[in-house]
Design a protein around this motif. Structure first.
Motif, PDB file in Angstrom:
ATOM      1  N   CYS A  86      36.173  42.828  42.523  1.00  0.00           N
ATOM      2  CA  CYS A  86      36.915  41.875  41.697  1.00  0.00           C
ATOM      3  C   CYS A  86      38.414  41.974  41.975  1.00  0.00           C
ATOM      4  O   CYS A  86      38.994  43.068  41.887  1.00  0.00           O
ATOM      5  CB  CYS A  86      36.641  42.155  40.221  1.00  0.00           C
ATOM      6  N   PRO A  87      39.070  40.849  42.264  1.00  0.00           N
ATOM      7  CA  PRO A  87      40.506  40.879  42.522  1.00  0.00           C
ATOM      8  C   PRO A  87      41.338  41.066  41.236  1.00  0.00           C
ATOM      9  O   PRO A  87      42.511  41.424  41.310  1.00  0.00           O
ATOM     10  CB  PRO A  87      40.785  39.510  43.143  1.00  0.00           C
ATOM     11  N   GLU A  88      40.719  40.866  40.088  1.00  0.00           N
ATOM     12  CA  GLU A  88      41.432  40.999  38.812  1.00  0.00           C
ATOM     13  C   GLU A  88      41.498  42.455  38.340  1.00  0.00           C
ATOM     14  O   GLU A  88      42.540  42.929  37.910  1.00  0.00           O
ATOM     15  CB  GLU A  88      40.752  40.140  37.733  1.00  0.00           C
ATOM     16  N   CYS A  89      40.345  43.155  38.407  1.00  0.00           N
ATOM     17  CA  CYS A  89      40.305  44.508  37.835  1.00  0.00           C
ATOM     18  C   CYS A  89      39.875  45.594  38.825  1.00  0.00           C
ATOM     19  O   CYS A  89      39.897  46.771  38.491  1.00  0.00           O
ATOM     20  CB  CYS A  89      39.398  44.535  36.608  1.00  0.00           C
ATOM     21  N   GLY A  90      39.453  45.197  40.024  1.00  0.00           N
ATOM     22  CA  GLY A  90      39.048  46.169  41.031  1.00  0.00           C
ATOM     23  C   GLY A  90      37.633  46.697  40.875  1.00  0.00           C
ATOM     24  O   GLY A  90      37.217  47.603  41.598  1.00  0.00           O
ATOM     25  N   SER A  91      36.882  46.161  39.950  1.00  0.00           N
ATOM     26  CA  SER A  91      35.516  46.623  39.709  1.00  0.00           C
ATOM     27  C   SER A  91      34.562  46.123  40.793  1.00  0.00           C
ATOM     28  O   SER A  91      34.738  45.046  41.350  1.00  0.00           O
ATOM     29  CB  SER A  91      35.031  46.116  38.344  1.00  0.00           C
ATOM     30  N   GLU A  93      31.305  41.651  35.921  1.00  0.00           N
ATOM     31  CA  GLU A  93      30.757  42.087  34.635  1.00  0.00           C
ATOM     32  C   GLU A  93      31.748  42.929  33.842  1.00  0.00           C
ATOM     33  O   GLU A  93      31.660  43.010  32.627  1.00  0.00           O
ATOM     34  CB  GLU A  93      29.476  42.896  34.856  1.00  0.00           C
ATOM     35  N   SER A  94      32.704  43.524  34.513  1.00  0.00           N
ATOM     36  CA  SER A  94      33.673  44.384  33.826  1.00  0.00           C
ATOM     37  C   SER A  94      34.726  43.588  33.070  1.00  0.00           C
ATOM     38  O   SER A  94      35.055  43.910  31.930  1.00  0.00           O
ATOM     39  CB  SER A  94      34.354  45.316  34.827  1.00  0.00           C
ATOM     40  N   CYS A  95      35.282  42.566  33.698  1.00  0.00           N
ATOM     41  CA  CYS A  95      36.377  41.838  33.040  1.00  0.00           C
ATOM     42  C   CYS A  95      36.070  40.365  32.764  1.00  0.00           C
ATOM     43  O   CYS A  95      36.856  39.688  32.121  1.00  0.00           O
ATOM     44  CB  CYS A  95      37.659  41.954  33.865  1.00  0.00           C
ATOM     45  N   GLY A  96      34.948  39.869  33.270  1.00  0.00           N
ATOM     46  CA  GLY A  96      34.570  38.473  33.019  1.00  0.00           C
ATOM     47  C   GLY A  96      35.204  37.469  33.956  1.00  0.00           C
ATOM     48  O   GLY A  96      35.030  36.269  33.774  1.00  0.00           O
TER      49      GLY A  96
END
Length: 115
Positions: free
Chosen positions: A91-96, A76-79
Motif C-alpha cells: 500500500c502506498p498510503e501506509c506501507g502495509s 485491509e490496514s488503512c482502507g
C-alpha cells in the motif's frame, strides 16, 4: 501463448449464442480485459482474424474490441484503494502488505453484436 486458446473459447461461446438466438452473422465482439489478467491484448488481436476465419462461419468478418479494466487493490490496514500496476502489493498510503485485488483480473465477453 495461451491467447489462441482463449480466442478459441470465445469463439465457442459466441457460436453458442448464435445458435440460441438464430444469428447468422457477428459483426463485433467486445471483451473486458483486466489489466493484470495475464492475457496480452496485442496477442488477442494477432490471433483473432486467423482464428475466426478458420473456426467460425458466423464470425469470419467480425471485429474484436477490447476494453481494459484497471487493476485496483484494497488495503485491509488503512482502507485505501490504489492502482495495482503502479504500486504492486504494498500500500502506498501506509506501507502495509495486507492487501487484495479488487478488480483487474477479469476476462469477460461484454457484448456480441450480430444479426
Amino acid at each position: 501463448m495461451h491467447e489462441l486458446g482463449v480466442v478459441f473459447q470465445v469463439i465457442k461461446m459466441v457460436e453458442e449464442v448464435c445458435e440460441e438466438n438464430d444469428l447468422t452473422e457477428i459483426s463485433s465482439v467486445t471483451l473486458e480485459l483486466g489489466e493484470v489478467s495475464t492475457v496480452i491484448e496485442k496477442y488477442l488481436y494477432d490471433v483473432w482474424k486467423w482464428a475466426v476465419l478458420k473456426k467460425s462461419e458466423h464470425m469470419k468478418d467480425s471485429k474484436l474490441i477490447v476494453e481494459t479494466i484497471p487493476a485496483i487493490t484494497y488495503c485491509e490496514s488503512c482502507g485505501a484503494k490504489y492502482g495495482t500496476v503502479k504500486h504492486g502489493k504494498i500500500c502506498p498510503e501506509c506501507g502495509s502488505g495486507h492487501t487484495y485485488l479488487l478488480q483487474g483480473n477479469e476476462f469477460n465477453i461484454k457484448e456480441i453484436e450480430g444479426c
